[in-house]
Design an enzyme around this catalytic site. Structure first.
Site, mmCIF file in Angstrom:
data_model
loop_
_atom_site.group_PDB
_atom_site.id
_atom_site.type_symbol
_atom_site.label_atom_id
_atom_site.label_comp_id
_atom_site.label_asym_id
_atom_site.label_seq_id
_atom_site.Cartn_x
_atom_site.Cartn_y
_atom_site.Cartn_z
ATOM 1 N N CYS A 58 0.830 -1.205 0.000
ATOM 2 C CA CYS A 58 0.000 0.000 0.000
ATOM 3 C C CYS A 58 0.865 1.255 0.000
ATOM 4 C CB CYS A 58 -0.906 -0.019 1.227
ATOM 5 S SG CYS A 58 -1.974 1.423 1.399
ATOM 6 N N CYS A 68 -0.376 5.754 7.605
ATOM 7 C CA CYS A 68 -1.757 5.779 8.086
ATOM 8 C C CYS A 68 -1.958 5.150 9.459
ATOM 9 C CB CYS A 68 -2.693 5.131 7.063
ATOM 10 S SG CYS A 68 -2.865 3.340 7.229
ATOM 11 N N CYS A 121 -6.736 0.703 0.198
ATOM 12 C CA CYS A 121 -6.593 -0.051 1.440
ATOM 13 C C CYS A 121 -6.612 -1.532 1.102
ATOM 14 C CB CYS A 121 -7.721 0.288 2.424
ATOM 15 S SG CYS A 121 -7.556 -0.577 4.013
ATOM 16 N N PHE A 131 -20.748 -14.642 25.940
ATOM 17 C CA PHE A 131 -20.351 -13.483 25.135
ATOM 18 C C PHE A 131 -20.787 -13.742 23.688
ATOM 19 C CE2 PHE A 131 -17.256 -14.139 28.545
ATOM 20 C CZ PHE A 131 -17.304 -12.924 29.226
ATOM 21 N N GLU A 140 -25.362 -12.920 26.612
ATOM 22 C CA GLU A 140 -24.732 -11.711 26.065
ATOM 23 C C GLU A 140 -25.254 -10.498 26.839
ATOM 24 O OE1 GLU A 140 -22.981 -8.723 24.337
ATOM 25 O OE2 GLU A 140 -22.424 -10.756 23.706
ATOM 26 N N ASP A 149 -16.212 -16.340 23.997
ATOM 27 C CA ASP A 149 -15.456 -15.456 23.106
ATOM 28 C C ASP A 149 -15.528 -14.032 23.649
ATOM 29 O OD1 ASP A 149 -14.136 -14.231 21.031
ATOM 30 O OD2 ASP A 149 -15.772 -14.445 19.582
ATOM 31 N N CYS A 164 -9.040 -12.836 21.110
ATOM 32 C CA CYS A 164 -8.278 -11.942 20.235
ATOM 33 C C CYS A 164 -7.051 -11.380 20.947
ATOM 34 C CB CYS A 164 -9.166 -10.802 19.735
ATOM 35 S SG CYS A 164 -9.830 -9.759 21.050
#
Length: 413
Positions: A62, A68, A145, A272, A292, A340, A366
């Site tokens: 890119c 950026c 992008c 979750f 949730e 999660d 994550c």
């Protein structure tokens, strides 16, 4: 004034780390083994030039790379990049004394990200729409992008124009754009209060340009087509600002691992649960109880289940699992579980799972650091870690997902 540095290794955020007088120095866009010059300020330095390049250095994909703030590692050869990402998970587990075979990283292809958050601000020269430079508030306008789906990139001019129509503040604000089966879903935050005239003009623009929805600070301004995403065979009308996995391919990879692991479970808890990316897929083989804290997400999940066909019973419960995790006694009603959580992980919930009799558990994360902490709790509670699979869905960034699968012998009660 520039200083000469030799890069020893990459840090957790993808910056090169040099050992220098006064301590380690973090230098973005460098690679291990390189000799560079950089302008140092305390423990950080801005790259000036690469004197001796690594053989693993490649041309970035890119034109905006290094400016950026969105990507950290476009200059790293693909195989080495994937190995580095996998190693992030390996090291996080190692620090918690967890030994387990870690699978190869599931790679992320370019041009696949379906959800992007832009920064925008009105200037004397017009609307800025782009990403914020790293460690700065400066917005870098973008024209391309390579991580994003083409539907987002081809709409950049359209999105910039819409930002100008909804802007009611001199400050920077955010515009989250999601590709759905119905078209682009645009959620604006912190752009100021829309006047009636602005609202009409923005609504007419959305209608004319074929966008699916415009919402401002969670309120729907106009919704010509209800934004819909597919979770397996189930169509879900997602609420404004709803959490979605960044790429559809990564979501499918995670769901496949979780589904195979829980295939023997008759009754599954999905903690979750969001809008149901796991629950609605698992519902094809098991009864599912989805928990949730976000009411609109849970309502979308429940509505999708009620209109779907071919699913077993999927129930839902609104509950803040950080304040009130499911107790081990509640969990004992299930023979499978997936959780999660956000990046902070699920420490208190993991303590309850560890005390439970649930025989099959899938942990999705994550954040390798909080995943390792939560897995340590589960292992200390009697679970055996069967596998860990790292998954890349944030291409050229330091972020990495992982799915960990665990088992515990079912106690007789």
């Amino acid at each position: 004034m520039s200083t000469r540095f030799t890069i020893a290794r990459l840090g957790s955020q993808g910056d090169g780390i040099a050992n220098a007088e006064g301590g380690e120095v973090f230098i973005p866009f460098t690679l291990p083994g390189e000799t560079v010059t950089a302008a140092r300020q305390k423990d950080r330095a801005a790259l000036m030039s690469v004197l001796e390049a690594s053989p693993l250095r490649i041309d970035p994909a890119c034109r905006h790379f290094t400016e950026c703030g969105g990507c950290a590692l476009q200059h790293y050869e693909a195989g080495a990049y994937r190995q580095w990402k996998r190693e992030r998970v390996v090291q996080a587990l190692k620090l918690k004394g967890i030994a387990c075979d870690i699978a190869a990283l599931v790679p992320c292809a370019p041009h696949t990200r379906r959800r992007v958050t832009f920064s925008a601000r009105r200037t004397d020269a017009g609307m800025l729409l782009g990403f914020v430079r790293a460690l700065s508030s400066e917005i870098i306008p973008i024209e391309e992008c390579p991580i994003s789906l083409p539907a987002i990139v081809s709409a950049l001019d359209k999105l910039r124009a819409l930002a100008g129509l909804v802007c009611a503040t001199p400050k920077a604000f955010h515009m989250t754009v999601t590709v759905t089966a119905s078209g682009l879903d645009v959620a604006v935050h912190d752009a100021g209060k829309l006047g009636d005239h602005q609202r009409r003009i923005a609504s007419n623009f959305v209608l004319a340009e074929g966008l699916a929805r415009l919402s401002v600070d969670g309120e729907i301004v106009v919704e010509p087509k209800k934004p819909v995403v597919q979770f397996g065979p189930v169509a879900v009308a997602v609420p404004p600002g709803a959490f979605l996995q960044a790429t559809e391919a990564a979501e499918q990879a995670m769901a496949s691992l979780v589904g195979q692991h829980l295939s023997r479970a008759r009754k599954v808890a999905d903690l979750f649960a969001g809008c149901g990316s796991f629950a609605l897929r698992l519902g094809a083989q098991s009864e599912v109880h989805a928990v949730e804290g976000d009411a609109p997400a849970l309502a979308a999940l429940d509505r999708a289940f009620r209109f779907a066909s071919g699913l077993k019973r999927v129930t839902s419960e609104r509950r803040d699992l950080f304040r009130r995790p499911l107790t081990f006694k509640e969990l004992n009603a299930f023979d499978g579980l997936v959780f999660d959580p956000p990046r902070a992980g699920a420490e208190d919930q993991s303590k309850q799972i560890a005390r439970s009799d649930v025989p099959l558990v899938a942990a999705v994360s994550c954040n390798p650091v909080t995943l390792a902490r939560d897995l340590r709790i589960l292992i200390d509670g009697g679970y055996t870690l069967k596998s860990v699979t790292p998954i890349d869905q944030f291409l050229w960034s330091p972020h990495v997902e992982a799915v960990a699968l665990l088992e515990k012998p079912k106690r007789r009660r």
